[in-house]
Design an enzyme around this catalytic site. Structure first.
Site, PDB file in Angstrom:
ATOM      1  N   HIS A 111      31.823  31.061  46.144  1.00  0.00           N
ATOM      2  CA  HIS A 111      32.530  31.558  44.949  1.00  0.00           C
ATOM      3  C   HIS A 111      31.782  31.115  43.693  1.00  0.00           C
ATOM      4  O   HIS A 111      31.125  30.075  43.704  1.00  0.00           O
ATOM      5  CB  HIS A 111      33.967  31.008  44.945  1.00  0.00           C
ATOM      6  CG  HIS A 111      34.803  31.568  43.853  1.00  0.00           C
ATOM      7  ND1 HIS A 111      34.849  30.993  42.601  1.00  0.00           N
ATOM      8  CD2 HIS A 111      35.595  32.660  43.815  1.00  0.00           C
ATOM      9  CE1 HIS A 111      35.649  31.731  41.832  1.00  0.00           C
ATOM     10  NE2 HIS A 111      36.120  32.737  42.546  1.00  0.00           N
ATOM     11  N   ASP A 132      41.581  38.267  43.251  1.00  0.00           N
ATOM     12  CA  ASP A 132      41.145  37.194  42.348  1.00  0.00           C
ATOM     13  C   ASP A 132      42.339  36.657  41.562  1.00  0.00           C
ATOM     14  O   ASP A 132      42.225  36.300  40.383  1.00  0.00           O
ATOM     15  CB  ASP A 132      40.037  37.661  41.382  1.00  0.00           C
ATOM     16  CG  ASP A 132      39.049  36.545  41.055  1.00  0.00           C
ATOM     17  OD1 ASP A 132      39.281  35.401  41.470  1.00  0.00           O
ATOM     18  OD2 ASP A 132      38.043  36.840  40.374  1.00  0.00           O
TER      19      ASP A 132
HETATM   20 MN    MN Z   1      37.077  34.655  41.860  1.00  0.00          MN
END
Ligand code: MN
Length: 337
Positions: free
Chosen positions: A176, A300
């Site tokens: 990430h 997200d």
């Molecule tokens: Mn993210």
């Protein structure tokens, strides 16, 4: 389009202890993490406190938002920069706590949550042991790392114990973003480009290419790396990467002879998610470049809203087979859910 089952694979969470420890580093040692300091200074306080509240909720509030938006299951990822800014002793203690908190959420809501282990790369050997415990004993589904660790990248041989553990456990690494490392940061700061607007994608794309060109995947051919945000731009560039790999960089100090082209490793060893990317055209490009088996849905959360992400993906021009794989079957296979 009728809404079908939906798993979102890059959904942020944190613990009050980790968030307090982040604040402590920013307050008392800002020079240690200049990029993070700039990033946080650029956030509106109200926006950040709203995110912090959602990040630490692994119960009713989060589930209500999932129900409202049409998310059946979230794969939970410790939000950036995770444990990577802490000294080893504190980082390992927080790691065990975070992984146990995730396991508790999975026990309480087995149909709604799966978690990726958070382990500090700055403790590669102890971290590998904790990863094994997190997967074998606690039932977590992979490892989450937020890109560079104090400006070091995972192709450095010191991090090998983590890849040995990932490979023998047969679970994926989710790579990430966080803001770019100190050696890159200056050019981002003037216009606030260090965050998700551009720096995040550039950072993870660079990190991914470092892993590929280091030959890591010749040593660990079964290793799986997942990256978000539409593959951080790499699917768009695959042809050019191969082309220029073949005729540049021959005296680069880290270059080693690879068994395949860079794109072959990307297609074999990587999977991507759509976190934060809701346009149909890049989704189509990603599926056309990678094939339908390695592209997954993600929101997200809480940095992006569930509603528009689900609505856009429900209306995306996909065949029924593609939609099923994209919205949940690939996630079930890749994370062994
Ligand atoms: Mn993210």
């Amino acid at each position: 389009m009728k809404h079908i089952k939906c798993i979102a694979v890059e959904e942020g969470f944190s613990t009050p202890e980790v968030l307090a420890a982040h604040q402590d580093v920013l307050r008392n040692h800002p020079e240690r993490e200049p990029g993070l300091y700039k990033l946080m200074a650029n956030f509106d306080d109200t926006l950040w406190s709203g995110w912090a509240e959602k990040l630490t909720d692994l119960g009713a509030g989060r589930i209500a938002e999932m129900d409202k938006g049409g998310i059946d299951k979230q794969v939970l990822c410790l939000s950036a920069p995770g444990l990577q800014i802490f000294d080893p002793v504190q980082a390992m203690e927080l790691s065990r706590n975070v992984n146990e908190r995730l396991a508790m959420a999975m026990r309480e809501h087995p149909d709604r949550f799966a978690g990726l282990a958070a382990v500090p790369p700055q403790c590669p050997r102890e971290g590998a042991i904790e990863l094994e415990r997190a997967v074998r004993t606690l039932g977590l589904k992979g490892l989450l790392i937020n890109s560079h660790t104090r400006n070091e990248y995972l192709d450095d041989p010191k991090f090998r114990p983590l890849f040995e553990a990932l490979s023998s456990l047969n679970v994926p690494l989710y790579l990430h973003p966080r803001e770019p490392s100190a050696q890159l940061l200056d050019a981002y700061i003037q216009y606030g480009l260090e965050g998700a607007i551009w720096g995040y994608a550039a950072e993870v794309a660079l990190h991914s290419l470092r892993l590929i060109l280091s030959g890591l995947f010749d040593d660990f051919p079964n290793l799986r790396v997942v990256i978000g945000h539409g593959g951080e731009g790499i699917p768009f560039f695959l042809g050019r990467i191969d082309n220029r790999y073949a005729n540049s960089g021959h005296s680069a100090p880290g270059r080693r002879r690879l068994k395949m082209k860079p794109s072959d490793y990307f297609l074999r060893n990587f999977a991507i998610s759509t976190s934060g990317m809701i346009d149909h055209a890049p989704l189509r490009l990603c599926i056309d470049m990678l094939g339908i088996d390695n592209v997954m849905f993600a929101v997200d959360y809480p940095f992006e809203r569930i509603g528009p992400a689900v609505a856009s993906m429900d209306s995306a021009p996909l065949s029924d087979e593609e939609r099923t794989k994209f919205l949940y079957e690939n996630a079930e296979r890749i994370f062994n859910l």
